[in-house]
Write a protein that holds these residues in place. Sequence first.
Motif, PDB file in Angstrom:
ATOM      1  N   LEU A 184       0.832  -1.199   0.000  1.00 20.65           N
ATOM      2  CA  LEU A 184       0.000   0.000   0.000  1.00 20.65           C
ATOM      3  C   LEU A 184       0.867   1.249   0.000  1.00 20.65           C
ATOM      4  N   ARG A 185       0.676   2.057  -0.974  1.00 18.24           N
ATOM      5  CA  ARG A 185       1.372   3.338  -1.040  1.00 18.24           C
ATOM      6  C   ARG A 185       0.379   4.403  -1.517  1.00 18.24           C
ATOM      7  N   PRO A 186      -0.584   4.768  -0.639  1.00 17.58           N
ATOM      8  CA  PRO A 186      -1.602   5.733  -1.071  1.00 17.58           C
ATOM      9  C   PRO A 186      -1.013   7.134  -1.212  1.00 17.58           C
ATOM     10  N   GLU A 187      -1.467   7.842  -2.210  1.00 10.72           N
ATOM     11  CA  GLU A 187      -1.056   9.230  -2.422  1.00 10.72           C
ATOM     12  C   GLU A 187      -2.315  10.049  -2.628  1.00 10.72           C
ATOM     13  N   PRO A 188      -2.539  11.119  -2.027  1.00 12.76           N
ATOM     14  CA  PRO A 188      -1.807  11.680  -0.896  1.00 12.76           C
ATOM     15  C   PRO A 188      -2.151  10.939   0.385  1.00 12.76           C
ATOM     16  N   TYR A 189      -1.208  10.883   1.280  1.00  7.50           N
ATOM     17  CA  TYR A 189      -1.380  10.165   2.537  1.00  7.50           C
ATOM     18  C   TYR A 189      -1.922  11.135   3.579  1.00  7.50           C
ATOM     19  N   SER A 190      -3.067  10.802   4.158  1.00  5.74           N
ATOM     20  CA  SER A 190      -3.670  11.655   5.175  1.00  5.74           C
ATOM     21  C   SER A 190      -3.983  10.825   6.414  1.00  5.74           C
TER      22      SER A 190
END
Length: 107
Positions: A54-60
């Motif tokens: 998992l590498r979500p962009e943008p990370y919040s």
Amino acid sequence: MPLWLVSGLGSAMFVLGALLRLWPVVGDKLWSLAAAGQLALTVYVFHLVVLSFLRPEPYSFATGALISLIIVVSAIGGATLWRKYFQVGPLEALLRLPSGWARSESV
């Protein structure tokens, strides 16, 4: 960092103490947590593998909370199902192999 360690240790001790004290009352209802604890190595490696993909962009904060919730629910559910059909987890079974070899060689 030291305050974080003290806080984490204190919180863990509180939860452990509360569960030990309340286990006779709520033990049957929290069997899923016990199953996840019995598969601790497998659950830990599972969460590391999931996080590596998992590498979500943008990370919040909301994204992190959602990912954490999904991992926790799937880990507890998976551990519960696994313990329903098997005695030990797959990685825990791998850890037990060398002790079985040692016992068979000593006979």
